[in-house]
Design an enzyme around this catalytic site. Structure first.
Site, short mmCIF file in Angstrom:
data_model
loop_
_atom_site.label_atom_id
_atom_site.label_comp_id
_atom_site.label_asym_id
_atom_site.label_seq_id
_atom_site.Cartn_x
_atom_site.Cartn_y
_atom_site.Cartn_z
N ASP A 12 4.01 2.24 -4.44
CA ASP A 12 3.01 2.68 -5.42
C ASP A 12 2.99 1.65 -6.54
O ASP A 12 3.98 1.47 -7.26
CB ASP A 12 3.44 4.07 -5.95
CG ASP A 12 2.50 4.61 -7.01
OD1 ASP A 12 1.61 3.86 -7.49
OD2 ASP A 12 2.67 5.78 -7.40
N ILE A 13 1.86 0.97 -6.71
CA ILE A 13 1.79 -0.10 -7.72
C ILE A 13 1.95 0.41 -9.15
O ILE A 13 2.19 -0.37 -10.06
CB ILE A 13 0.45 -0.88 -7.63
CG1 ILE A 13 -0.75 0.07 -7.77
CG2 ILE A 13 0.39 -1.71 -6.36
CD1 ILE A 13 -2.01 -0.62 -8.23
N TYR B 67 -13.18 6.57 -13.81
CA TYR B 67 -13.15 5.35 -12.98
C TYR B 67 -13.82 4.18 -13.72
O TYR B 67 -13.31 3.05 -13.73
CB TYR B 67 -13.87 5.67 -11.68
CG TYR B 67 -13.87 4.61 -10.62
CD1 TYR B 67 -12.70 4.24 -9.95
CD2 TYR B 67 -15.06 4.00 -10.23
CE1 TYR B 67 -12.72 3.29 -8.95
CE2 TYR B 67 -15.09 3.05 -9.23
CZ TYR B 67 -13.91 2.69 -8.59
OH TYR B 67 -13.95 1.75 -7.59
N ASP C 26 0.85 -1.19 0.00
CA ASP C 26 0.00 0.00 0.00
C ASP C 26 0.88 1.24 0.00
O ASP C 26 2.01 1.21 0.50
CB ASP C 26 -0.93 0.01 1.24
CG ASP C 26 -2.19 0.83 1.00
OD1 ASP C 26 -2.07 2.06 0.80
OD2 ASP C 26 -3.28 0.26 1.01
N1 LIG Z 1 -15.83 1.07 -1.69
C1 LIG Z 1 -16.56 0.83 -2.76
O1 LIG Z 1 -17.77 1.09 -2.80
C2 LIG Z 1 -15.94 0.19 -3.98
C3 LIG Z 1 -16.80 -0.21 -5.00
C4 LIG Z 1 -16.27 -0.82 -6.14
C5 LIG Z 1 -14.91 -1.02 -6.23
N2 LIG Z 1 -14.10 -0.62 -5.22
C6 LIG Z 1 -12.66 -0.86 -5.39
O2 LIG Z 1 -12.21 -1.66 -4.32
C7 LIG Z 1 -10.83 -1.36 -4.05
C8 LIG Z 1 -10.66 -1.01 -2.59
O3 LIG Z 1 -11.47 0.12 -2.30
P1 LIG Z 1 -11.77 0.67 -0.82
O4 LIG Z 1 -13.20 1.05 -0.81
O5 LIG Z 1 -11.24 -0.25 0.21
O6 LIG Z 1 -10.91 2.03 -0.91
P2 LIG Z 1 -9.93 2.74 0.12
O7 LIG Z 1 -9.65 4.07 -0.46
O8 LIG Z 1 -10.48 2.67 1.51
O9 LIG Z 1 -8.64 1.81 0.05
C9 LIG Z 1 -7.82 1.76 -1.12
C10 LIG Z 1 -6.41 1.48 -0.69
O10 LIG Z 1 -5.58 1.48 -1.88
C11 LIG Z 1 -4.39 2.21 -1.60
N3 LIG Z 1 -3.81 2.73 -2.82
C12 LIG Z 1 -4.33 3.71 -3.61
N4 LIG Z 1 -3.50 3.96 -4.64
C13 LIG Z 1 -2.44 3.13 -4.50
C14 LIG Z 1 -1.25 2.92 -5.24
N5 LIG Z 1 -0.97 3.64 -6.34
N6 LIG Z 1 -0.38 1.99 -4.81
C15 LIG Z 1 -0.62 1.27 -3.68
N7 LIG Z 1 -1.74 1.43 -2.93
C16 LIG Z 1 -2.62 2.35 -3.33
C17 LIG Z 1 -4.84 3.31 -0.64
O11 LIG Z 1 -3.76 3.87 0.07
C18 LIG Z 1 -5.85 2.57 0.24
O12 LIG Z 1 -5.26 1.99 1.37
C19 LIG Z 1 -10.45 -0.24 -5.02
O13 LIG Z 1 -9.87 -0.77 -6.18
C20 LIG Z 1 -11.79 0.38 -5.34
O14 LIG Z 1 -11.77 1.05 -6.58
C21 LIG Z 1 -14.57 -0.02 -4.10
#
Ligand SMILES: NC(=O)c1ccc[n+]([C@@H]2O[C@H](COP(=O)([O-])OP(=O)(O)OC[C@H]3O[C@@H](n4cnc5c(N)ncnc54)[C@H](O)[C@@H]3O)[C@@H](O)[C@H]2O)c1
Length: 233
Positions: A52-53, A141, A32
């Site tokens: 950073d991925i 997105y 992360d």
């Molecule tokens: N929460 C929702 O409703 C929802 C719905 C559909 C999809 N998603 C997807 O699920 C996944 C997780 O979402 P979440 O709700 O837990 O979000 P979140 O923002 O709470 O967590 C995302 C995590 O990814 C990390 N991150 C972001 N960019 C990064 C990078 N470049 N390199 C490494 N780490 C990075 C952030 O620091 C964070 O800890 C994401 O891909 C999001 O798009 C979420």
């Protein structure tokens, strides 16, 4: 013990996925950008890499951490993602590029780097989104998460028969990402869900764990919507 690598695992859905995979018997390598990844890794008994991925130098560091870890890598979960929503008719170029860079570019880069290291019959699970079907204000997105589905199919073919590659498409899930939305927008989104409740990170983690497990050994290149029925409603 086999190793599961989970990105975006410091919090939210990624943290729940990591916890579920640990319960299923995997050792963990959590990735992360957020410093909290080290706390989450300590809590779950794994190791953490702050990276950073979407940065090639960081991807090299992640690969080195996997190689130094000592456990055979079996599962890669590409969960890290960001949103940069805009209700404007035209989207700012920087917001477009940032969202595509992380959600699609990072998922692609890390899979290409890690797939050769995964053991035979290993699995990759990508986190897409129901938003790929279309959401107002989220076209960057939606494009990126639709791209993740295309990538899932391309990689499923490229890595078959050695690895399986699938995607989970969550709907609205309670996490820091969605808590950042205005309350009235959140309520409107929840009101449109047939099952009438928001998803929880554990709902997504269960779907990921199944796709990563041998129970799904004949499933590849597929998208599993975990969205309370919102994908068709
Ligand atoms: N929460 C929702 O409703 C929802 C719905 C559909 C999809 N998603 C997807 O699920 C996944 C997780 O979402 P979440 O709700 O837990 O979000 P979140 O923002 O709470 O967590 C995302 C995590 O990814 C990390 N991150 C972001 N960019 C990064 C990078 N470049 N390199 C490494 N780490 C990075 C952030 O620091 C964070 O800890 C994401 O891909 C999001 O798009 C979420």
């Amino acid at each position: 013990m086999s190793l599961a690598i989970v990105t975006g695992a410091a919090r939210g859905i990624g943290q729940a996925i990591a916890a579920r995979l640990a319960e299923a018997g995997h050792a963990l390598l959590l990735v992360d950008l957020d410093e909290r990844v080290h706390d989450t890794a300590a809590e779950l008994g794994g190791s953490g890499v702050r990276a950073d991925i979407a940065d090639p130098a960081d991807v090299t560091r992640i690969v080195a951490a996997v190689q130094e870890g000592g456990s055979a890598p079996r599962v890669l979960v590409n969960n890290a993602g960001i949103t940069r929503d805009s209700l404007l008719r035209s989207m700012d170029e920087a917001a477009f590029r940032a969202v595509v860079r992380v959600n699609l570019g990072g998922t692609h880069a890390l899979t290409e780097a890690i797939a050769p290291l995964l053991v035979d019959h290993g699995a990759v699970v990508n986190i897409s989104s129901r938003a790929q079907l279309g959401n107002v204000g989220q076209f960057n997105y939606g494009i990126a998460k639709g791209g993740v589905i295309g990538l899932t199919r391309a990689h499923a073919l490229a890595f078959a028969p050695r690895l399986r590659v699938n995607a989970v498409a969550p709907g609205f899930v309670e996490s820091e990402m969605t808590l950042a939305m205005p309350a009235e927008v959140r309520q409107r989104v929840v009101d449109a869900i047939p099952l009438e409740v928001p998803g929880q990170p554990l709902d997504i983690a269960e779907a990921v764990e199944w796709l990563a497990s041998d129970a799904a050994s004949y499933v590849t290149g597929q998208v599993l919507y975990s969205c309370g029925g919102r994908s068709f409603a």
